[in-house]
Design a protein around this motif. Structure first.
Motif, mmCIF file in Angstrom:
data_model
loop_
_atom_site.group_PDB
_atom_site.id
_atom_site.type_symbol
_atom_site.label_atom_id
_atom_site.label_comp_id
_atom_site.label_asym_id
_atom_site.label_seq_id
_atom_site.Cartn_x
_atom_site.Cartn_y
_atom_site.Cartn_z
ATOM 1 N N ILE A 279 -3.524 3.984 0.443
ATOM 2 C CA ILE A 279 -4.062 3.576 -0.702
ATOM 3 C C ILE A 279 -3.774 2.097 -0.952
ATOM 4 N N GLY A 280 -4.453 1.216 -1.419
ATOM 5 C CA GLY A 280 -4.064 0.123 -1.532
ATOM 6 C C GLY A 280 -4.612 -1.143 -0.916
ATOM 7 N N HIS A 281 -5.188 -0.762 0.350
ATOM 8 C CA HIS A 281 -5.283 -1.942 1.162
ATOM 9 C C HIS A 281 -6.955 -2.012 1.494
ATOM 10 N N PRO A 282 -7.695 -3.106 1.058
ATOM 11 C CA PRO A 282 -8.934 -3.097 1.226
ATOM 12 C C PRO A 282 -9.438 -3.439 2.690
ATOM 13 N N GLY A 283 -8.546 -3.692 3.476
ATOM 14 C CA GLY A 283 -8.941 -4.357 4.779
ATOM 15 C C GLY A 283 -9.032 -3.439 6.118
ATOM 16 N N LEU A 284 -9.728 -3.962 7.211
ATOM 17 C CA LEU A 284 -10.062 -3.106 8.164
ATOM 18 C C LEU A 284 -8.924 -2.569 9.130
ATOM 19 N N PRO B 210 0.649 -1.249 0.004
ATOM 20 C CA PRO B 210 0.181 0.078 0.161
ATOM 21 C C PRO B 210 0.797 1.461 0.093
ATOM 22 N N LEU B 211 0.402 2.366 -0.366
ATOM 23 C CA LEU B 211 0.913 3.897 -0.273
ATOM 24 C C LEU B 211 0.433 4.549 0.831
ATOM 25 N N ARG B 212 1.403 4.920 1.383
ATOM 26 C CA ARG B 212 1.222 5.727 2.613
ATOM 27 C C ARG B 212 1.615 7.324 2.300
ATOM 28 N N LEU B 213 0.523 8.123 2.089
ATOM 29 C CA LEU B 213 0.917 9.590 1.783
ATOM 30 C C LEU B 213 0.278 10.563 2.566
ATOM 31 N N CYS B 214 0.636 11.601 2.877
ATOM 32 C CA CYS B 214 -0.078 12.572 3.753
ATOM 33 C C CYS B 214 0.637 14.118 2.990
ATOM 34 N N TYR B 215 -0.298 15.271 3.586
ATOM 35 C CA TYR B 215 -0.184 16.291 2.857
ATOM 36 C C TYR B 215 -0.561 17.514 3.925
ATOM 37 N N ALA B 216 -0.141 18.641 3.773
ATOM 38 C CA ALA B 216 -0.762 19.864 4.536
ATOM 39 C C ALA B 216 -0.758 20.900 3.546
ATOM 40 N N GLY B 217 -1.987 21.935 3.907
ATOM 41 C CA GLY B 217 -1.891 22.862 3.021
ATOM 42 C C GLY B 217 -3.498 23.647 3.138
ATOM 43 N N PRO B 218 -3.369 24.795 2.458
ATOM 44 C CA PRO B 218 -4.726 25.556 2.737
ATOM 45 C C PRO B 218 -5.804 25.046 1.513
ATOM 46 N N VAL B 219 -7.095 25.241 1.989
ATOM 47 C CA VAL B 219 -8.165 24.689 1.181
ATOM 48 C C VAL B 219 -8.848 26.005 1.042
ATOM 49 N N LEU B 220 -9.753 26.123 -0.050
ATOM 50 C CA LEU B 220 -10.457 27.451 -0.034
ATOM 51 C C LEU B 220 -12.043 27.192 -0.394
ATOM 52 N N PHE B 221 -13.144 27.772 0.051
ATOM 53 C CA PHE B 221 -14.469 27.751 -0.247
ATOM 54 C C PHE B 221 -15.062 29.425 -0.387
ATOM 55 N N ASN B 222 -15.581 29.363 -1.452
ATOM 56 C CA ASN B 222 -16.131 30.675 -1.560
ATOM 57 C C ASN B 222 -17.572 30.947 -0.946
ATOM 58 N N ARG B 223 -17.691 30.855 0.328
ATOM 59 C CA ARG B 223 -18.865 31.104 1.058
ATOM 60 C C ARG B 223 -19.256 32.469 1.292
ATOM 61 N N ALA B 224 -20.536 32.781 1.428
ATOM 62 C CA ALA B 224 -20.969 34.038 1.760
ATOM 63 C C ALA B 224 -20.162 34.495 2.840
ATOM 64 N N PRO B 225 -19.449 35.595 3.130
ATOM 65 C CA PRO B 225 -18.954 36.111 4.196
ATOM 66 C C PRO B 225 -19.704 36.748 5.122
ATOM 67 N N LEU B 226 -19.556 36.754 6.181
ATOM 68 C CA LEU B 226 -20.353 37.369 7.508
ATOM 69 C C LEU B 226 -21.206 36.153 7.934
ATOM 70 N N GLY B 227 -20.911 34.822 7.583
ATOM 71 C CA GLY B 227 -21.964 33.730 8.106
ATOM 72 C C GLY B 227 -20.810 33.290 9.469
ATOM 73 N N GLY B 228 -19.642 33.636 9.600
ATOM 74 C CA GLY B 228 -18.925 33.213 10.742
ATOM 75 C C GLY B 228 -18.029 31.685 10.223
ATOM 76 N N ARG B 229 -18.160 31.486 9.029
ATOM 77 C CA ARG B 229 -17.117 30.450 8.472
ATOM 78 C C ARG B 229 -16.150 30.973 7.849
ATOM 79 N N ALA C 101 -8.637 1.606 -7.041
ATOM 80 C CA ALA C 101 -8.113 1.038 -5.979
ATOM 81 C C ALA C 101 -8.585 1.257 -4.384
ATOM 82 N N PRO C 102 -8.600 0.355 -3.655
ATOM 83 C CA PRO C 102 -9.174 0.607 -2.369
ATOM 84 C C PRO C 102 -8.324 1.763 -1.823
ATOM 85 N N ALA C 103 -9.260 2.507 -1.069
ATOM 86 C CA ALA C 103 -8.238 3.653 -0.266
ATOM 87 C C ALA C 103 -9.141 4.250 0.918
ATOM 88 N N THR C 104 -8.271 4.621 1.999
ATOM 89 C CA THR C 104 -8.988 5.185 3.146
ATOM 90 C C THR C 104 -8.013 6.242 3.689
#
Lengths: 228, 417
Positions: free
Chosen positions: B134-139, B103-122, B311-314
């Protein structure tokens, strides 16, 4: 955060009934008059705050309150990430499409281009989409019934409880677009991290409204499933 | 000129500047997460902030697709700022990493963006860090992801985390075994997706659904607890598919027990997640005083196929900014600036540079004054240390050759202690 849940109640038409329900369900004894003078009240079992109805889902979604009581009509217009747990039955009203007496709409004939005035653009849009009508919506903030008389719109989509305001403004109901009543909503994390307390609140309110309405079809939410 | 006419120097709503201790905390939490992932063998991967719209859309639910920041590429195709990063990892796995040992073991860190209406507190820009296995189907893979997420939160100092484990197929399999007609099934599923128990009840009213299924569907927010709820639910269900889910969760519990984390795990049969995306066990991480999950994860065996490399992935994602909020509310303690501001008499300019350099080698952050301190006429420069508001110390070298370093390290130890 020890002690009770933080519950947001809507100021205005639903407020006194909401207080009465919390008392009847044994959740908290709140004197509505006290919350006229102050905006929050700490009881042994709950902290209750009184906010504008449209702000109830904001407090609950953001986790400033664990739960809230609010009209379904408010939830139509500002969908938020909350759980809607119980229909509390009070504050019942209907969202209707209404047109002036004598309008072709009242005979079921819809002109190709139609303008509708409403305080509920999201619910109105959903209704018109569901019946396949392309309608120009005009968002107003009040006195919607006036719009057809002044030529601003052909019809209105508005909330009515008794129908008296419609009649007084010579408007006739054409169709029902939705039904609203007060709902118990909960924050998504509170339902998991304070599941015992939130589910107890839901069960107590449900028992109380079922008792008044005389009929129960929902099993008690707490029935043997809650985490201790 | 009134305040309302001041020059344009505002900030777009829903975005934030990170300053001082808050900036420090955000970076420290992100680094703690990535370090923790790496210690479990997850390789760090950096992917772009911009992806083709259809790539980004594969990873976010229908409602959120309308909230992506989109714009047009030079050739007229549509691009989007990423709203989550699992799809980018999946794209890399399906292309550059195709054929890698599984299986592949990968990690990341970075910004993500959503164009939500401002003023909603989010927030519209948030920091996410996550892992994909990725690549292992089991529990065993599902359990590892839950354990990695729990370990990462612990390493970042977030205590008292509650882990809710559910299964994406439990409610759909209940709906199928309830043998509702297609219309009623869709109404119930839609109501559950919207987390609207009132609408679930309305949709079930008048259907022929059996008592056990009706009760389970209506009680969905309360179908949680420890290992024992699996038996309790199993005793009411006869259909093989939901029973298989319960058996899977029982096995998952056993593996989680091996990882030693079942004390903070709740099984949540009523977990309502994006059923089109998730295909197996799912989980959410909560902190007691935050109204949002700190992180979410689960098995998504269908996504890789969308990139032509099934491929199975979790995996899971941690919301760094919510974790910072939880840290603020929990301990409420700033990391405390342990900076040394180093002053010196004019004749010590050379020694000060050398002292600062040795301190930095010893791991102490030092800001050297740009100008020497000149004492009032006729007075000596006072050697010594003063604690600054907001943490840290100010130290002045006081004239004696070689006097600074040891005392300074001792003073700093006093601050840290």
């Amino acid at each position: 955060m020890n002690g009770g849940l933080r519950i947001a109640l809507p100021a205005g038409a639903l407020f006194e009934d909401a207080c009465r329900l919390l008392a009847a369900a044994g959740v908290a004894e709140i004197d509505p008059a006290r919350l006229d003078r102050q905006l929050s009240l700490v009881t042994p079992s709950a902290t209750v705050v009184k906010v504008r109805p449209t702000d109830v889902p904001v407090y609950v979604e953001m986790g400033a309150c664990d739960a809230g009581i609010v009209g379904k009509d408010v939830l139509w217009e500002s969908p938020r990430d909350c759980y809607e747990l119980v229909d509390l039955r009070f504050g019942a009203c209907r969202l209707v499409l209404a047109a002036p007496e004598g309008s072709p709409l009242t005979r079921g004939s819809f002109p190709r281009s139609l303008r509708a005035a409403t305080k509920y653009p999201v619910a109105a849009r959903r209704y018109f989409d569901s019946v396949g009508l392309a309608v120009e919506l005009i968002k107003l903030h009040g006195s919607v019934e006036l719009a057809p008389a002044m030529g601003l719109a052909d019809c209105v989509v508005d909330i009515t409880a008794t129908g008296r305001t419609l009649v007084a403004n010579h408007l006739v109901e054409v169709a029902e677009a939705g039904r609203s009543s007060a709902r118990l909503i909960s924050n998504q994390a509170s339902l998991k991290t304070r599941s015992g307390a939130v589910n107890q609140l839901a069960a107590a309110l449900r028992r109380s409204v079922m008792g008044e309405a005389g009929g129960a079809s929902i099993p008690s939410a707490a029935g043997g499933w809650s985490a201790p | 000129m009134s305040a309302l006419q001041s020059p344009a120097r505002g900030r777009a709503g829903g975005f934030a500047d990170w300053i001082g201790a808050a900036a420090q905390r955000r970076r420290a939490v992100t680094e703690a997460f990535v370090d923790s992932f790496a210690s479990w063998g997850y390789e760090y991967l950096a992917t772009p902030l911009v992806e083709p719209l259809e790539t980004v859309a594969a990873g976010v639910g229908g409602g959120l697709q309308a909230q992506l920041f989109r714009f047009m590429d030079a050739d007229g195709s549509l691009l989007a700022l990423v709203g989550e990063r699992t799809v980018s990892v999946a794209r890399v796995v399906a292309t550059q990493l195709q054929g890698s040992p599984s299986p592949l073991r990968l990690c990341y860190a970075g910004p993500v963006l959503f164009n939500r209406a401002p003023l909603g507190g989010r927030r519209r820009e948030t920091m996410q860090a996550g892992c994909e296995l990725i690549g292992h189907p089991g529990l065993a893979a599902d359990a590892e992801c839950i354990a990695v997420a729990a370990a990462a939160l612990e390493r970042a100092g977030i205590a008292g985390v509650q882990i809710d484990v559910g299964h994406a197929d439990f409610i759909p399999s209940l709906l199928d075994s309830a043998r509702l007609d297609a219309g009623a099934r869709e109404r119930v599923a839609a109501a559950l997706r919207e987390r609207d128990l009132v609408a679930v009840e309305e949709a079930l009213r008048g259907t022929e659904v059996g008592d056990a299924e009706r009760e389970l569907l209506l009680a969905f927010p309360t179908l949680r607890g420890g290992r024992e709820i699996l038996d309790s639910a199993g005793s009411r269900i006869t259909d093989p598919r939901p029973r298989r889910v319960l058996a899977d969760l029982a096995e998952l519990w056993t593996v989680l027990d091996r990882h030693g984390i079942t004390a903070s795990v709740h099984l949540d049969l009523g977990a309502v997640r994006d059923w089109d995306y998730y295909t197996g066990p799912t989980f959410e991480l909560f902190s007691a005083d935050l109204g949002w999950p700190l992180g979410t994860g689960g098995r998504y065996d269908r996504l890789l196929a969308a990139f032509g490399a099934g491929a199975p992935a979790t995996g899971f994602v941690l919301h760094v900014d919510r974790c910072c909020d939880a840290l603020m509310r929990g301990a409420g303690e700033d990391p405390g600036a342990s900076l040394v501001r180093l002053g010196y008499a004019p004749e010590q300019a050379r020694e000060a540079v050398s002292v600062a350099s040795r301190l930095r080698d010893a791991g102490v952050a030092v800001a050297l004054d740009l100008e020497p301190s000149v004492p009032p006429p006729g007075e000596p420069l006072v050697e010594g240390c003063a604690h600054l508001d907001g943490g840290g110390v100010r130290w002045c070298l006081g004239g004696r050759e070689g006097s600074g370093l040891d005392a300074l390290l001792a003073a700093r130890a006093g601050v840290d202690g």
